[in-house]
Design a protein around this motif. Structure first.
Motif, PDB file in Angstrom:
ATOM      1  N   TYR A  41      14.184  -2.131 -14.169  1.00 20.72           N
ATOM      2  CA  TYR A  41      13.123  -2.200 -13.168  1.00 20.72           C
ATOM      3  C   TYR A  41      12.091  -3.270 -13.538  1.00 20.72           C
ATOM      4  CZ  TYR A  41      14.656   1.873 -10.520  1.00 20.72           C
ATOM      5  OH  TYR A  41      15.367   2.735  -9.725  1.00 20.72           O
ATOM      6  N   CYS A 123      10.069   3.857  -5.888  1.00 19.34           N
ATOM      7  CA  CYS A 123      11.457   3.952  -6.319  1.00 19.34           C
ATOM      8  C   CYS A 123      11.654   5.258  -7.081  1.00 19.34           C
ATOM      9  CB  CYS A 123      11.826   2.766  -7.208  1.00 19.34           C
ATOM     10  SG  CYS A 123      11.969   1.197  -6.329  1.00 19.34           S
ATOM     11  N   ILE A 135      17.341  -4.517  -7.754  1.00 18.69           N
ATOM     12  CA  ILE A 135      16.292  -3.631  -7.244  1.00 18.69           C
ATOM     13  C   ILE A 135      15.500  -4.291  -6.126  1.00 18.69           C
ATOM     14  CG2 ILE A 135      14.238  -2.303  -7.845  1.00 18.69           C
ATOM     15  CD1 ILE A 135      16.826  -1.227  -9.072  1.00 18.69           C
TER      16      ILE A 135
END
Length: 270
Positions: A41, A123, A135
């Motif tokens: 991430y 998320c 992502i």
């Protein structure tokens, strides 16, 4: 955008490890799998994490409390009881750790951290699965669909929530937990969620993958992002061995942060 990580389960199929630490702290290549997930991430520019702790959650809290010290060099003067620290660059992470209860189900954990999420899209993922999911592309897809939630579907036979997809629309038509039929696209985690979707969760006993997702499907509000790249969960000792073997060979496929400069990725996906 915040990233919620469900990290409170018992991890019973990994009891050789989880009798000592929670599953998210089980290591691959000397780092907890939780760290690998957060690095993915972070590579895509998301650095604000909310971690839902439960079983042995105090150990996850201690891991982050000591994170900077573990990554630093220092000199200890025992006579004067002084420590001189030589800091190394730290991850640009803001981490909120919330005790969501040892026996709370996945939906209940999510509902318990609602106050930390504000009114913005966030998320959501599990603390035991890695992949090379893009992502930023996932988030872009979610906004294009104008759905309350988007789930990432991956190709994997086995024991997880199977998603029936319509051929002409990026919407789920049915969601079954623990479908055993080979060849199904399954729930790979890596959700993008609007705060309003949390209204589908009743209480601590709610399992996110059951009634809440079923309600979103009934409302035609669960979009499906199909990921055809690498994905692997760490549910059993065999799964852990697969991940460790890939790490030992070098250049494991989920470690996208090692494959190209992050700045280049940000430039091409912005």
């Amino acid at each position: 955008m915040k990233v919620v990580i469900l990290a409170g389960g018992y991890g019973t199929r990994l009891s050789e490890h989880t009798s000592v630490v929670p599953k998210p702290l089980v290591e691959i290549g000397g780092r907890p799998i939780l760290w690998h997930i957060m690095k993915l991430y972070s590579y895509h520019g998301l650095n604000d994490f909310v971690i839902c702790c439960g079983y042995k959650g105090i150990l996850i809290k201690e891991y982050f409390l000591n994170y900077c010290n573990h990554g630093s060099d220092f000199t200890i003067d025992l006579e004067r009881n002084q420590i001189e620290t030589y800091r190394r660059p730290a991850e640009p992470w803001k981490v909120t750790l919330v005790d969501t209860g040892e026996a709370t189900m996945t939906g209940g954990r999510l509902k318990r951290v609602r106050e930390h999420l504000g009114d913005s899209t966030f998320c959501l993922t599990y603390g035991d699965g890695v992949g090379d999911v893009n992502i930023r592309e996932l988030i872009r897809f979610h906004h294009e669909q104008s759905a309350l939630a988007t789930v990432t579907a991956v190709q994997q036979p086995g024991r997880f929530g199977a998603i029936n997809l319509s051929n002409d629309r990026p919407r789920a038509s049915h969601f079954r937990e623990k479908d055993a039929r080979d060849g199904q696209m399954i729930n790979g985690g890596f959700f993008v969620v609007e705060p309003q979707a949390l209204d589908t969760i009743d209480d601590d006993a709610s399992v996110w993958e059951q009634a809440p997702l079923a309600r979103l499907i009934d409302q035609d509000q669960l979009a499906v992002y199909r990921h055809h790249g690498y994905w692997q969960n760490m549910d059993t000792l065999r799964d852990k061995a697969i991940l460790q073997d890939l790490w030992d060979r070098g250049n494991p496929p989920w470690c996208v942060w090692n494959q190209a400069p992050a700045s280049a990725q940000l430039a091409t996906t912005a």
